[in-house]
Design a protein around this motif. Structure first.
Motif, mmCIF file in Angstrom:
data_model
loop_
_atom_site.group_PDB
_atom_site.id
_atom_site.type_symbol
_atom_site.label_atom_id
_atom_site.label_comp_id
_atom_site.label_asym_id
_atom_site.label_seq_id
_atom_site.Cartn_x
_atom_site.Cartn_y
_atom_site.Cartn_z
ATOM 1 N N GLU A 64 0.965 -1.079 -0.265
ATOM 2 C CA GLU A 64 0.161 -0.033 -0.073
ATOM 3 C C GLU A 64 0.805 1.239 0.048
ATOM 4 O OE1 GLU A 64 -2.990 2.551 2.955
ATOM 5 O OE2 GLU A 64 -2.613 0.488 3.361
ATOM 6 N N ASP A 65 1.585 1.239 0.964
ATOM 7 C CA ASP A 65 2.549 2.582 1.180
ATOM 8 C C ASP A 65 3.893 2.126 1.742
ATOM 9 O OD1 ASP A 65 3.561 4.899 1.326
ATOM 10 O OD2 ASP A 65 1.950 5.842 2.609
ATOM 11 N N LEU A 66 5.076 2.388 1.176
ATOM 12 C CA LEU A 66 6.254 2.028 1.781
ATOM 13 C C LEU A 66 6.578 2.868 2.907
ATOM 14 C CD1 LEU A 66 8.833 -0.090 1.629
ATOM 15 C CD2 LEU A 66 9.689 1.672 -0.151
ATOM 16 N N ALA A 67 6.037 4.142 2.967
ATOM 17 C CA ALA A 67 6.382 5.032 4.014
ATOM 18 C C ALA A 67 5.779 4.536 5.307
ATOM 19 C CB ALA A 67 5.906 6.542 3.728
ATOM 20 N N ASP A 68 4.540 3.808 5.287
ATOM 21 C CA ASP A 68 4.059 3.277 6.401
ATOM 22 C C ASP A 68 4.929 2.329 7.273
ATOM 23 O OD1 ASP A 68 2.403 1.369 8.142
ATOM 24 O OD2 ASP A 68 0.657 2.273 7.170
ATOM 25 N N PRO A 69 5.287 2.464 8.346
ATOM 26 C CA PRO A 69 6.173 1.777 9.202
ATOM 27 C C PRO A 69 6.005 0.307 9.158
ATOM 28 C CG PRO A 69 5.651 3.686 10.720
ATOM 29 C CD PRO A 69 4.720 3.706 9.397
ATOM 30 N N PHE A 90 11.934 -5.927 -6.262
ATOM 31 C CA PHE A 90 11.555 -4.746 -6.888
ATOM 32 C C PHE A 90 10.245 -4.395 -6.087
ATOM 33 C CE2 PHE A 90 13.572 -6.845 -10.501
ATOM 34 C CZ PHE A 90 14.388 -5.698 -10.831
ATOM 35 N N THR A 91 10.257 -3.179 -5.692
ATOM 36 C CA THR A 91 8.928 -2.786 -4.770
ATOM 37 C C THR A 91 8.275 -1.620 -5.291
ATOM 38 O OG1 THR A 91 10.362 -3.320 -2.691
ATOM 39 C CG2 THR A 91 8.215 -2.118 -2.216
ATOM 40 N N GLY A 92 7.135 -1.717 -5.111
ATOM 41 C CA GLY A 92 6.420 -0.349 -5.639
ATOM 42 C C GLY A 92 4.996 -0.326 -4.714
ATOM 43 N N SER A 93 4.465 0.847 -4.613
ATOM 44 C CA SER A 93 3.201 1.217 -3.627
ATOM 45 C C SER A 93 1.993 1.615 -4.591
ATOM 46 C CB SER A 93 3.547 2.532 -2.815
ATOM 47 O OG SER A 93 4.811 2.245 -2.033
ATOM 48 N N SER A 94 0.936 0.719 -4.209
ATOM 49 C CA SER A 94 -0.541 1.081 -4.792
ATOM 50 C C SER A 94 -1.006 2.343 -4.541
ATOM 51 C CB SER A 94 -1.244 -0.189 -4.638
ATOM 52 O OG SER A 94 -1.736 -0.342 -3.396
ATOM 53 N N ALA A 95 -0.809 2.781 -3.228
ATOM 54 C CA ALA A 95 -1.476 3.791 -2.667
ATOM 55 C C ALA A 95 -3.098 3.515 -2.587
ATOM 56 C CB ALA A 95 -1.277 5.116 -3.426
ATOM 57 N N GLU A 96 -3.245 2.291 -2.432
ATOM 58 C CA GLU A 96 -4.876 1.594 -2.227
ATOM 59 C C GLU A 96 -5.537 1.978 -3.325
ATOM 60 O OE1 GLU A 96 -6.521 -0.854 -0.417
ATOM 61 O OE2 GLU A 96 -5.196 0.240 1.041
ATOM 62 N N ASP A 97 -4.845 2.061 -4.755
ATOM 63 C CA ASP A 97 -5.614 2.441 -6.031
ATOM 64 C C ASP A 97 -5.440 0.993 -6.711
ATOM 65 O OD1 ASP A 97 -6.354 3.013 -8.485
ATOM 66 O OD2 ASP A 97 -5.393 4.833 -8.574
ATOM 67 N N PRO A 98 -6.633 0.357 -6.990
ATOM 68 C CA PRO A 98 -6.850 -0.993 -7.347
ATOM 69 C C PRO A 98 -5.890 -0.976 -9.278
ATOM 70 C CG PRO A 98 -8.882 -0.642 -6.507
ATOM 71 C CD PRO A 98 -7.938 0.879 -6.480
#
Length: 328
Positions: A64-69, A90-98
Protein backbone atom coordinates in the motif's frame (compact mmCIF):
# COMPACT_ATOMS: atom_id res chain seq x y z
CA UNK A 1 34.84 -16.79 -17.56
CA UNK A 2 37.60 -18.55 -19.49
CA UNK A 3 39.97 -15.67 -18.72
CA UNK A 4 39.05 -15.80 -15.03
CA UNK A 5 39.57 -19.58 -14.93
CA UNK A 6 42.95 -19.29 -16.65
CA UNK A 7 44.17 -16.50 -14.35
CA UNK A 8 43.03 -18.36 -11.20
CA UNK A 9 44.31 -21.72 -12.44
CA UNK A 10 40.93 -23.47 -12.04
CA UNK A 11 38.28 -24.95 -14.27
CA UNK A 12 35.23 -23.17 -15.68
CA UNK A 13 32.91 -25.13 -13.37
CA UNK A 14 34.82 -23.86 -10.34
CA UNK A 15 34.44 -20.26 -11.51
CA UNK A 16 30.72 -20.87 -12.01
CA UNK A 17 30.38 -22.25 -8.49
CA UNK A 18 32.16 -19.24 -7.00
CA UNK A 19 30.10 -16.74 -9.02
CA UNK A 20 26.84 -18.46 -8.04
CA UNK A 21 27.96 -18.91 -4.40
CA UNK A 22 27.59 -22.69 -4.55
CA UNK A 23 29.09 -25.07 -2.00
CA UNK A 24 32.05 -27.35 -2.61
CA UNK A 25 34.82 -24.79 -3.18
CA UNK A 26 37.63 -24.26 -0.66
CA UNK A 27 38.12 -20.79 0.82
CA UNK A 28 41.56 -20.54 -0.78
CA UNK A 29 40.14 -21.30 -4.23
CA UNK A 30 37.28 -18.83 -3.69
CA UNK A 31 39.85 -16.16 -2.82
CA UNK A 32 41.91 -16.88 -5.95
CA UNK A 33 38.87 -16.82 -8.22
CA UNK A 34 37.58 -13.61 -6.62
CA UNK A 35 40.99 -11.99 -7.05
CA UNK A 36 40.95 -12.93 -10.75
CA UNK A 37 37.42 -11.55 -11.12
CA UNK A 38 38.46 -8.26 -9.52
CA UNK A 39 41.61 -7.99 -11.63
CA UNK A 40 39.78 -8.65 -14.90
CA UNK A 41 36.66 -6.64 -14.08
CA UNK A 42 34.45 -9.67 -14.75
CA UNK A 43 30.67 -9.20 -14.40
CA UNK A 44 28.11 -11.98 -14.48
CA UNK A 45 25.92 -11.97 -17.61
CA UNK A 46 22.40 -12.17 -16.20
CA UNK A 47 20.90 -12.27 -19.70
CA UNK A 48 22.80 -15.46 -20.43
CA UNK A 49 21.74 -16.82 -17.06
CA UNK A 50 18.09 -16.11 -17.90
CA UNK A 51 18.39 -18.02 -21.18
CA UNK A 52 19.93 -20.98 -19.36
CA UNK A 53 17.75 -21.17 -16.22
CA UNK A 54 14.54 -19.43 -17.37
CA UNK A 55 14.74 -17.50 -14.06
CA UNK A 56 15.64 -13.85 -13.48
CA UNK A 57 16.44 -14.18 -9.75
CA UNK A 58 14.08 -11.27 -9.04
CA UNK A 59 10.72 -10.88 -7.32
CA UNK A 60 8.21 -8.04 -7.12
CA UNK A 61 6.54 -6.67 -3.98
CA UNK A 62 3.41 -4.52 -4.27
CA UNK A 63 2.20 -2.91 -1.06
CA UNK A 64 0.00 0.00 0.00
CA UNK A 65 2.56 2.58 1.11
CA UNK A 66 6.26 1.99 1.73
CA UNK A 67 6.31 5.06 4.02
CA UNK A 68 4.01 3.26 6.48
CA UNK A 69 6.19 1.70 9.22
CA UNK A 70 4.15 -1.51 9.11
CA UNK A 71 4.80 -2.02 5.39
CA UNK A 72 8.42 -0.91 5.72
CA UNK A 73 9.05 -3.71 8.24
CA UNK A 74 7.19 -6.21 6.07
CA UNK A 75 9.19 -5.16 3.00
CA UNK A 76 12.51 -5.50 4.81
CA UNK A 77 11.64 -9.05 5.86
CA UNK A 78 10.73 -10.01 2.27
CA UNK A 79 14.00 -8.50 1.08
CA UNK A 80 16.02 -10.43 3.66
CA UNK A 81 14.53 -13.76 2.54
CA UNK A 82 15.00 -12.85 -1.13
CA UNK A 83 18.65 -12.07 -0.46
CA UNK A 84 19.28 -15.49 1.08
CA UNK A 85 17.94 -16.97 -2.16
CA UNK A 86 20.16 -14.74 -4.29
CA UNK A 87 17.17 -12.77 -5.60
CA UNK A 88 16.67 -9.05 -6.14
CA UNK A 89 13.53 -7.35 -4.83
CA UNK A 90 11.57 -4.71 -6.76
CA UNK A 91 9.03 -2.75 -4.69
CA UNK A 92 6.14 -0.46 -5.59
CA UNK A 93 3.30 1.26 -3.68
CA UNK A 94 -0.28 1.02 -4.90
CA UNK A 95 -1.60 3.88 -2.68
CA UNK A 96 -4.73 1.74 -2.18
CA UNK A 97 -5.61 2.25 -5.87
CA UNK A 98 -6.72 -0.96 -7.67
CA UNK A 99 -5.65 0.38 -11.07
CA UNK A 100 -2.23 1.34 -9.76
CA UNK A 101 -1.89 -2.11 -8.20
CA UNK A 102 -2.65 -3.81 -11.52
CA UNK A 103 -0.23 -1.53 -13.39
CA UNK A 104 2.58 -2.38 -10.96
CA UNK A 105 1.88 -6.11 -10.97
CA UNK A 106 1.81 -6.33 -14.76
CA UNK A 107 4.88 -4.09 -15.07
CA UNK A 108 6.81 -6.47 -12.80
CA UNK A 109 5.58 -9.43 -14.82
CA UNK A 110 6.65 -7.72 -18.06
CA UNK A 111 10.13 -7.50 -16.54
CA UNK A 112 10.06 -11.25 -16.01
CA UNK A 113 10.10 -11.41 -12.22
CA UNK A 114 10.02 -14.98 -10.95
CA UNK A 115 7.37 -14.26 -8.33
CA UNK A 116 5.14 -11.69 -6.68
CA UNK A 117 4.23 -10.78 -3.11
CA UNK A 118 1.12 -8.60 -3.15
CA UNK A 119 -0.69 -6.54 -0.52
CA UNK A 120 -3.92 -6.15 -2.48
CA UNK A 121 -5.87 -3.00 -3.16
CA UNK A 122 -8.24 -4.61 -5.65
CA UNK A 123 -11.10 -7.02 -4.90
CA UNK A 124 -10.71 -8.91 -8.19
CA UNK A 125 -7.34 -10.44 -9.09
CA UNK A 126 -8.39 -12.66 -11.95
CA UNK A 127 -6.20 -10.50 -14.19
CA UNK A 128 -3.28 -12.37 -12.61
CA UNK A 129 -4.44 -15.83 -13.74
CA UNK A 130 -2.52 -15.78 -17.07
CA UNK A 131 0.67 -14.75 -15.28
CA UNK A 132 0.29 -17.48 -12.66
CA UNK A 133 -0.45 -20.04 -15.40
CA UNK A 134 2.77 -18.86 -17.11
CA UNK A 135 4.73 -19.73 -13.97
CA UNK A 136 4.86 -16.53 -11.91
CA UNK A 137 4.66 -17.70 -8.29
CA UNK A 138 2.29 -15.43 -6.30
CA UNK A 139 1.62 -14.94 -2.59
CA UNK A 140 -0.76 -12.40 -1.05
CA UNK A 141 -0.07 -10.86 2.34
CA UNK A 142 -2.08 -8.83 4.87
CA UNK A 143 -5.27 -9.38 2.84
CA UNK A 144 -6.52 -12.29 0.71
CA UNK A 145 -6.72 -12.15 -3.07
CA UNK A 146 -10.06 -11.32 -4.66
CA UNK A 147 -11.63 -14.13 -6.71
CA UNK A 148 -8.32 -15.99 -6.89
CA UNK A 149 -7.19 -18.97 -4.80
CA UNK A 150 -3.48 -18.53 -3.97
CA UNK A 151 -1.18 -18.61 -0.94
CA UNK A 152 -1.93 -15.90 1.63
CA UNK A 153 -0.43 -14.73 4.93
CA UNK A 154 -2.71 -12.79 7.29
CA UNK A 155 -2.95 -11.47 10.82
CA UNK A 156 -5.79 -12.61 13.07
CA UNK A 157 -7.33 -9.13 12.89
CA UNK A 158 -10.66 -10.06 14.47
CA UNK A 159 -8.99 -11.98 17.31
CA UNK A 160 -6.55 -9.16 18.04
CA UNK A 161 -9.38 -6.63 18.18
CA UNK A 162 -11.43 -8.87 20.47
CA UNK A 163 -8.47 -8.97 22.85
CA UNK A 164 -8.17 -5.17 22.77
CA UNK A 165 -11.86 -4.59 23.43
CA UNK A 166 -11.89 -7.23 26.18
CA UNK A 167 -8.96 -5.41 27.79
CA UNK A 168 -10.93 -2.15 27.88
CA UNK A 169 -13.99 -3.95 29.27
CA UNK A 170 -11.85 -5.56 31.98
CA UNK A 171 -10.83 -2.04 33.07
CA UNK A 172 -14.44 -1.00 33.58
CA UNK A 173 -15.43 0.49 30.22
CA UNK A 174 -18.90 -0.06 28.81
CA UNK A 175 -19.16 2.77 26.27
CA UNK A 176 -16.39 1.95 23.80
CA UNK A 177 -15.99 3.68 20.48
CA UNK A 178 -14.43 2.24 17.33
CA UNK A 179 -12.89 4.24 14.47
CA UNK A 180 -11.77 2.14 11.51
CA UNK A 181 -10.62 2.36 7.92
CA UNK A 182 -12.77 2.03 4.78
CA UNK A 183 -15.18 -0.90 5.31
CA UNK A 184 -14.33 -2.47 1.95
CA UNK A 185 -10.75 -3.16 3.10
CA UNK A 186 -10.44 -6.73 4.40
CA UNK A 187 -8.43 -5.83 7.51
CA UNK A 188 -10.82 -3.00 8.41
CA UNK A 189 -13.83 -5.30 8.09
CA UNK A 190 -12.20 -8.00 10.24
CA UNK A 191 -11.31 -5.52 12.98
CA UNK A 192 -14.86 -4.17 12.97
CA UNK A 193 -16.11 -7.75 13.31
CA UNK A 194 -13.81 -8.31 16.28
CA UNK A 195 -15.17 -5.17 17.96
CA UNK A 196 -18.77 -6.24 17.42
CA UNK A 197 -18.12 -9.77 18.66
CA UNK A 198 -16.33 -8.61 21.81
CA UNK A 199 -19.08 -6.15 22.70
CA UNK A 200 -21.76 -8.78 22.06
CA UNK A 201 -19.91 -11.38 24.14
CA UNK A 202 -19.89 -8.94 27.07
CA UNK A 203 -23.59 -8.13 26.58
CA UNK A 204 -22.81 -4.51 25.73
CA UNK A 205 -24.74 -2.39 23.21
CA UNK A 206 -23.15 -0.71 20.21
CA UNK A 207 -24.69 2.65 19.49
CA UNK A 208 -24.46 3.79 15.86
CA UNK A 209 -22.66 6.97 16.93
CA UNK A 210 -19.98 4.92 18.70
CA UNK A 211 -18.70 3.34 15.49
CA UNK A 212 -17.24 5.11 12.45
CA UNK A 213 -15.67 3.65 9.31
CA UNK A 214 -14.08 5.67 6.53
CA UNK A 215 -10.87 7.25 5.25
CA UNK A 216 -8.14 7.59 7.86
CA UNK A 217 -7.42 11.22 7.08
CA UNK A 218 -6.86 13.34 10.21
CA UNK A 219 -9.88 15.53 9.39
CA UNK A 220 -12.27 12.57 9.18
CA UNK A 221 -10.91 10.91 12.33
CA UNK A 222 -11.06 14.15 14.33
CA UNK A 223 -14.68 14.66 13.34
CA UNK A 224 -15.67 11.09 14.18
CA UNK A 225 -13.95 11.20 17.57
CA UNK A 226 -15.44 14.61 18.41
CA UNK A 227 -18.92 13.23 17.72
CA UNK A 228 -18.32 10.22 19.96
CA UNK A 229 -17.15 12.44 22.81
CA UNK A 230 -19.93 15.00 22.48
CA UNK A 231 -23.01 12.79 22.36
CA UNK A 232 -25.56 12.27 25.13
CA UNK A 233 -23.71 9.06 26.06
CA UNK A 234 -20.07 9.86 25.24
CA UNK A 235 -17.61 7.03 24.98
CA UNK A 236 -15.15 6.52 27.81
CA UNK A 237 -12.74 4.49 25.69
CA UNK A 238 -11.69 4.26 22.05
CA UNK A 239 -10.35 1.45 19.92
CA UNK A 240 -8.44 2.85 16.93
CA UNK A 241 -8.53 0.60 13.88
CA UNK A 242 -4.98 1.27 12.64
CA UNK A 243 -1.87 3.29 13.46
CA UNK A 244 -2.93 6.33 11.42
CA UNK A 245 -6.18 6.56 13.38
CA UNK A 246 -4.30 6.08 16.64
CA UNK A 247 -1.87 8.94 15.96
CA UNK A 248 -4.72 11.36 15.23
CA UNK A 249 -6.62 10.13 18.31
CA UNK A 250 -3.56 10.75 20.52
CA UNK A 251 -3.39 14.35 19.28
CA UNK A 252 -7.10 14.94 19.93
CA UNK A 253 -7.20 13.26 23.34
CA UNK A 254 -4.05 14.98 24.62
CA UNK A 255 -5.87 18.32 24.46
CA UNK A 256 -8.81 17.14 26.61
CA UNK A 257 -8.92 17.78 30.37
CA UNK A 258 -10.46 14.36 31.13
CA UNK A 259 -8.50 11.27 30.06
CA UNK A 260 -10.05 8.77 27.64
CA UNK A 261 -8.77 5.20 27.46
CA UNK A 262 -7.20 4.27 24.12
CA UNK A 263 -6.13 1.03 22.47
CA UNK A 264 -4.80 1.07 18.90
CA UNK A 265 -4.38 -1.67 16.34
CA UNK A 266 -0.78 -1.62 15.02
CA UNK A 267 2.21 -0.44 16.97
CA UNK A 268 3.95 2.76 15.92
CA UNK A 269 7.21 4.55 16.59
CA UNK A 270 7.47 6.34 19.98
CA UNK A 271 4.17 4.85 21.20
CA UNK A 272 5.96 3.68 24.34
CA UNK A 273 7.41 7.15 25.06
CA UNK A 274 4.15 9.11 25.12
CA UNK A 275 2.41 10.01 28.38
CA UNK A 276 0.54 7.82 28.88
CA UNK A 277 2.27 5.29 26.67
CA UNK A 278 -0.13 3.84 24.10
CA UNK A 279 -1.54 0.37 24.56
CA UNK A 280 -1.62 -1.42 21.21
CA UNK A 281 -2.53 -4.65 19.47
CA UNK A 282 0.66 -5.34 17.54
CA UNK A 283 1.00 -7.30 14.34
CA UNK A 284 4.13 -9.25 13.50
CA UNK A 285 4.97 -7.37 10.29
CA UNK A 286 8.42 -8.98 9.88
CA UNK A 287 6.89 -12.39 10.52
CA UNK A 288 4.26 -11.77 7.85
CA UNK A 289 6.84 -10.67 5.30
CA UNK A 290 9.13 -13.57 6.14
CA UNK A 291 6.31 -16.14 5.93
CA UNK A 292 5.07 -14.75 2.61
CA UNK A 293 8.55 -14.79 1.07
CA UNK A 294 9.25 -18.30 2.33
CA UNK A 295 5.99 -19.52 0.78
CA UNK A 296 6.96 -17.81 -2.47
CA UNK A 297 10.38 -19.43 -2.69
CA UNK A 298 8.86 -22.77 -1.73
CA UNK A 299 6.73 -22.50 -4.87
CA UNK A 300 9.72 -21.33 -6.91
CA UNK A 301 11.69 -24.36 -5.67
CA UNK A 302 9.14 -26.61 -7.32
CA UNK A 303 6.53 -27.26 -4.61
CA UNK A 304 3.63 -26.42 -6.92
CA UNK A 305 1.27 -29.35 -6.41
CA UNK A 306 0.15 -28.39 -2.90
CA UNK A 307 -3.16 -26.68 -2.29
CA UNK A 308 -2.87 -22.94 -1.54
CA UNK A 309 -1.74 -22.21 1.99
CA UNK A 310 -3.55 -19.82 4.35
CA UNK A 311 -1.27 -18.71 7.18
CA UNK A 312 -2.79 -16.61 9.97
CA UNK A 313 -0.42 -15.11 12.52
CA UNK A 314 -1.66 -13.99 15.96
CA UNK A 315 -1.72 -10.35 17.05
CA UNK A 316 -0.33 -9.41 20.47
CA UNK A 317 -1.82 -7.04 23.04
CA UNK A 318 0.85 -4.77 24.59
CA UNK A 319 -0.50 -2.92 27.66
CA UNK A 320 1.39 0.32 28.24
CA UNK A 321 -0.93 2.69 30.10
CA UNK A 322 -3.46 4.35 27.78
CA UNK A 323 -5.69 1.27 27.66
CA UNK A 324 -5.67 0.91 31.44
CA UNK A 325 -7.21 4.32 32.24
CA UNK A 326 -10.51 3.72 34.12
CA UNK A 327 -13.79 5.40 33.13
CA UNK A 328 -14.14 8.93 34.51
Amino acid sequence: MKDVAARAGVGLKTVSRVVNEEAGVTPDTVARVQAAIDALGFRRNDSARLLRTKRTASIGLVLEDLADPFYAALSRAVEDVARTHGALLFTGSSAEDPRREQELVLAFCARRVDGLVVVPASDDHRYLSPEIDAGVATVFVDRPAGKLDVDVVLTDNAGGTRDGIAHLIAHGHRRIGFIGDLPGIHTAGERLRGYQEAMAAAGLPIRPDWCSMGPTTPERVRGALAAMLAGPEPVTALFAGNNRVTVTAVRVLSARPKPIALVGFDDFELADLLDPAVTVVAQDAPGMGRSAAQLLFRRLDGITSEEPHRVELPARLIPRGSGEIPPS
